[in-house]
Design an enzyme around this catalytic site. Structure first.
Site, PDB file in Angstrom:
ATOM      1  N   LEU A 105       0.872  -1.171   0.000  1.00 30.37           N
ATOM      2  CA  LEU A 105       0.000   0.000   0.000  1.00 30.37           C
ATOM      3  C   LEU A 105       0.910   1.222   0.000  1.00 30.37           C
ATOM      4  CD1 LEU A 105      -2.739  -0.891   2.653  1.00 30.37           C
ATOM      5  CD2 LEU A 105      -2.965  -0.932   0.178  1.00 30.37           C
ATOM      6  N   ASP A 106       0.545   2.250  -0.766  1.00 30.86           N
ATOM      7  CA  ASP A 106       1.331   3.473  -0.772  1.00 30.86           C
ATOM      8  C   ASP A 106       1.439   4.039   0.633  1.00 30.86           C
ATOM      9  OD1 ASP A 106       1.330   3.132  -3.504  1.00 30.86           O
ATOM     10  OD2 ASP A 106      -0.271   4.590  -3.856  1.00 30.86           O
ATOM     11  N   LYS A 107       2.432   4.873   0.845  1.00 33.52           N
ATOM     12  CA  LYS A 107       2.664   5.468   2.158  1.00 33.52           C
ATOM     13  C   LYS A 107       1.443   6.226   2.667  1.00 33.52           C
ATOM     14  CE  LYS A 107       5.921   8.562   4.533  1.00 33.52           C
ATOM     15  NZ  LYS A 107       7.144   9.387   4.388  1.00 33.52           N
TER      16      LYS A 107
END
Length: 245
Positions: A105-107
């Site tokens: 998952l993106d930051k």
């Protein structure tokens, strides 16, 4: 395997929470090598010592499967020189060697992050050939033409670099102050959901993964909280059988 605290061993099995474990130990419901133990801090080796919980043998699985409600600002990695990782923020009773996030998952993306130490399982759920879906809720800066967008998702969005994606589902969520959509994808390209909406002329401002396969994120988990998955829950992600308890 090295010795660990009794309460940690039992909690790591996924049967009970750490606080519940302490309670049953105090009540005399735990035996080690057929001797009642009431001190949760005593250390044992679960591969050598025979542990019983309320009369039933404790079996510790070879692998663990953890559901984390990932907060913003945490990276989906095992280590990072600058930021906290999803492994860093796990509670101590769930930590063990070789854990990693099964998919990224993106930051700034939140929600369901699956963490495990089972490499084969991770490969099974991440390969597009097995079509394990991931469901997201996306909030947009500007609304899109829903019917046009739904058809584009169904046909397979073509990204700016020419990449053609697998068919995906798009559903509009009504009665929100800002444009909000549910997206179901069957693969995991880099920044995929954001790039899909960018191809339709809009920007994702908030993104949350709420489901992997048929398993929904536990609504009881607050940001940053995690727990072990049960065998029944694991089967909702994939039909492949894994011995986890």
């Amino acid at each position: 395997m090295s010795e660990e605290r009794l309460d940690k061993i039992i909690a790591s099995s996924g049967l009970l929470t750490r606080s519940e474990v302490k309670t049953i130990i105090k009540k005399g419901l735990v035996k080690v090598n057929n001797i009642t133990v009431k001190d949760a801090a005593l250390k044992f080796d679960c591969e050598i010592d025979e542990i019983e919980v309320d009369g039933k043998p404790l079996r510790k699985g070879k692998y663990v499967y953890i559901m984390l409600n990932k907060p913003k600002g945490v990276v989906s990695a095992t280590n990072d020189n600058k930021d906290l990782t999803v492994v860093d923020i796990l509670p101590d009773d769930l930590k063990r060697k070789n854990l990693f996030p099964a998919g990224r998952l993106d930051k700034d993306t939140t929600g369901f992050c699956l963490i495990t130490d089972d490499g084969n399982f991770a490969h099974d759920i991440l390969t597009p050939a097995h079509h394990v879906s991931k469901t997201y809720i996306a909030e947009l800066s500007d609304d899109i033409d829903f019917e046009k967008g739904r058809q584009a998702f169904k046909d397979g969005v073509v990204l700016a670099d020419g990449t053609v994606l697998l068919s995906a589902d798009l559903e509009k969520i009504e009665n929100n102050d800002i444009p909000t959509y549910k997206v179901i994808i069957n693969e995991g390209k880099y920044h995929q959901v954001k790039r899909m909406f960018a191809s339709l002329g809009s920007t994702v401002v908030e993104l949350k993964r709420i489901k992997i396969g048929e398993l929904c994120l536990d609504e009881k988990l607050k940001d940053g909280e995690a727990r072990l998955l049960t065998q029944e829950e694991l089967s909702k992600i994939t039909q492949i059988t894994h011995n986890i308890v």
